[in-house]
Design an enzyme around this catalytic site. Structure first.
Site, PDB file in Angstrom:
ATOM      1  N   GLY A 272      32.959 -55.790  43.019  1.00  0.00           N
ATOM      2  CA  GLY A 272      31.816 -56.242  43.809  1.00  0.00           C
ATOM      3  C   GLY A 272      31.684 -55.552  45.150  1.00  0.00           C
ATOM      4  O   GLY A 272      30.666 -55.709  45.833  1.00  0.00           O
TER       5      GLY A 272
ATOM      6  N   CYS B 290      10.086 -38.755  26.757  1.00  0.00           N
ATOM      7  CA  CYS B 290       8.678 -39.070  26.527  1.00  0.00           C
ATOM      8  C   CYS B 290       8.378 -40.550  26.703  1.00  0.00           C
ATOM      9  O   CYS B 290       7.290 -41.018  26.364  1.00  0.00           O
ATOM     10  CB  CYS B 290       8.278 -38.609  25.129  1.00  0.00           C
ATOM     11  N   ASP B 291       9.355 -41.323  27.191  1.00  0.00           N
ATOM     12  CA  ASP B 291       9.214 -42.769  27.318  1.00  0.00           C
ATOM     13  C   ASP B 291       8.595 -43.126  28.674  1.00  0.00           C
ATOM     14  O   ASP B 291       9.044 -42.645  29.712  1.00  0.00           O
ATOM     15  CB  ASP B 291      10.622 -43.380  27.209  1.00  0.00           C
TER      16      ASP B 291
ATOM     17  N   ASP C  98      19.768 -46.997  37.396  1.00  0.00           N
ATOM     18  CA  ASP C  98      19.539 -48.009  38.437  1.00  0.00           C
ATOM     19  C   ASP C  98      18.324 -47.674  39.305  1.00  0.00           C
ATOM     20  O   ASP C  98      17.679 -48.575  39.843  1.00  0.00           O
ATOM     21  CB  ASP C  98      20.777 -48.177  39.327  1.00  0.00           C
TER      22      ASP C  98
ATOM     23  N   GLU D  17      39.655 -55.308  41.794  1.00  0.00           N
ATOM     24  CA  GLU D  17      39.190 -54.388  40.744  1.00  0.00           C
ATOM     25  C   GLU D  17      37.966 -53.600  41.181  1.00  0.00           C
ATOM     26  O   GLU D  17      36.902 -53.704  40.564  1.00  0.00           O
ATOM     27  CB  GLU D  17      38.820 -55.190  39.485  1.00  0.00           C
ATOM     28  N   PRO D  18      38.060 -52.792  42.231  1.00  0.00           N
ATOM     29  CA  PRO D  18      36.875 -52.037  42.656  1.00  0.00           C
ATOM     30  C   PRO D  18      36.486 -50.988  41.618  1.00  0.00           C
ATOM     31  O   PRO D  18      37.347 -50.290  41.081  1.00  0.00           O
ATOM     32  CB  PRO D  18      37.336 -51.368  43.954  1.00  0.00           C
ATOM     33  N   GLY D  19      35.212 -50.912  41.326  1.00  0.00           N
ATOM     34  CA  GLY D  19      34.679 -49.837  40.493  1.00  0.00           C
ATOM     35  C   GLY D  19      33.758 -48.994  41.351  1.00  0.00           C
ATOM     36  O   GLY D  19      34.102 -47.906  41.814  1.00  0.00           O
ATOM     37  N   ARG D  20      32.585 -49.562  41.615  1.00  0.00           N
ATOM     38  CA  ARG D  20      31.557 -48.889  42.400  1.00  0.00           C
ATOM     39  C   ARG D  20      32.082 -48.286  43.702  1.00  0.00           C
ATOM     40  O   ARG D  20      31.810 -47.129  44.016  1.00  0.00           O
ATOM     41  CB  ARG D  20      30.473 -49.930  42.724  1.00  0.00           C
TER      42      ARG D  20
END
Ligand SMILES: *Cc1c(COP(=O)(O)O)cnc(C)c1O
Length: 395
Positions: free
Chosen positions: A238, A344-345, A311, A275-278
């Site tokens: 977080g 193409c979306d 994102d 548990e840092p990720g970001r």
């Protein structure tokens, strides 16, 4: 048509930089990367020094053991950089993540923190030496005990659902036991756990420091209800990053708030995990994407929401952008632009607005920054557009 004539870096200007242990071709600058590049796709850039600096921030400041949440960016170069920076513990969620980390750092300590695992994944992980597992239900506890053969060396981490907080991306909607279930599960797990812990996630990109104190206070009240002593408390991830328009407090303030809350709520003396990720890799990665066409304020790029800009599309995050072009022109005032990705979306649009020099044109490269977490990791091969080139820039 898929491109078949993809040319990898023809002249990798590999730097003799002793600090580059990432295993990637390394360049001194983004300009050098673009000078050498002959391919047609976007380029993923990693900045090992920034990843190493983020690792040092956590290793020196977080009041406990630092587990890297591998899903944020599982690139081998990221794992190697974190390992050589001193990160020894990894939060994994799948058999492939177990195998990946072990292939790069065989002596890493793995924590399998997905509260819903296949039986095969539990068996494989236990055989591979994993002893730390999370759960949030009686059935998962049962499954883990059966598949590991009721051993006496399991460290079990109960995942708690938290009352709603303020994170940009809440993570208690899918996993986590409520108070009554948690009380039952603590009692049920205690006899089977050589180490029993509680874990939670305040939600990713948490901008309210107080959420950690609130979470730890909640953990204390659940433990008091259960009348069970635990051995460890895991504060999850977080930890936020300063994307444009967001102003998180310094990481040191998060660490001191957590340190303080641990004492206040009676967790001094317990093993503490985070548990840092970001926060470990977001600023250590960016994407170089080329302008294929300009229509007024709309730029059509060769990376988009199915690439590393998920994102930017889904959450309308305004990532920082920098223009790189071969021959510098006169400085121009900036204007706001919108991006379209290459597929193409119609969903492949990033509203921004992104602030770039007014004369941006076809052939210019845009560096979209802070994509080292949940950017490069989410990119798909949809419609035949993807990057196969990751380089290190030693800045
Ligand atoms: C995703 C995840 C993390 C990492 O979260 P960040 O917000 O990126 O720090 C940590 N722990 C668990 C269990 C996760 O699912």
């Amino acid at each position: 048509m898929f491109k078949t004539d993809y040319a990898p870096l023809a002249r990798p200007a590999i730097l003799p930089d002793a600090n580059n242990r990432s295993g990637l071709p390394a360049f001194a600058s983004v300009g050098d990367v673009l000078h050498a590049y002959e391919g047609d796709d976007a380029i993923f850039v990693l900045y090992p020094k920034k990843i190493a600096a983020a690792a040092r921030t956590f290793l020196n400041g977080f009041p406990g053991k630092v587990l890297y949440a591998v899903k944020a960016n599982p690139h081998p170069a990221v794992l190697k950089t974190l390992w050589t920076s001193g990160v020894r513990n990894f939060d994994v969620a799948s058999t492939r993540e177990v195998e990946l980390v072990q292939s790069i750092a065989p002596s890493a300590k793995l924590f399998f923190m997905h509260p819903v695992k296949s039986r095969a994944a539990i068996r494989h992980a236990y055989a591979a030496g994993v002893r730390n597992f999370s759960f949030d239900s009686a059935d998962e506890l049962q499954k883990m005990l059966e598949e590991t053969g009721y051993p006496d060396d399991l460290s079990l981490h109960l995942r708690l659902a938290l009352p709603k907080g303020n994170a940009a991306m809440p993570l208690s909607g899918k996993f986590g036991a409520d108070r009554a279930t948690a009380v039952d599960l603590l009692k049920a797990a205690r006899p089977h756990a050589s180490q029993l812990g509680v874990t939670f996630h305040v939600g990713s990109q948490c901008l309210e420091i107080e959420d950690y104190d609130r979470a730890l206070s909640y953990v204390r009240s659940v433990l008091d209800n259960a009348g069970i002593e635990i051995d460890s408390v895991d504060c999850g991830g977080g930890f936020p990053v300063a994307y444009p328009g967001m102003k998180p407090s310094p990481m040191a303030d998060y660490f001191s708030a957590i340190r303080n809350a641990l004492t206040v709520h009676g967790f001094a003396g317990l093993e503490v995990l985070g548990e840092p990720g970001r926060a470990l890799c977001a600023q250590g990665g960016s994407t170089l994407t080329r302008v294929e066409l300009r229509k007024g304020r709309d730029l059509y790029l060769n990376d988009g929401s199915y690439g590393s800009l998920f994102d930017a599309a889904q959450c309308a995050w305004k990532f920082p952008v920098k223009l790189h072009r071969a021959s510098p022109r006169l400085a121009q005032a900036n204007e706001d632009f919108r991006f379209f990705g290459p597929t193409c979306d119609s969903l492949d649009v990033m509203e921004g607005p992104f602030d770039l020099p007014a004369d941006v044109q076809e052939g210019d490269w845009i560096e979209v920054c802070h994509l080292g977490a949940y950017g490069q990791a989410l990119s798909s091969r949809f419609n035949g557009f993807y990057s196969e080139t990751t380089v290190a820039v030693m800045a």
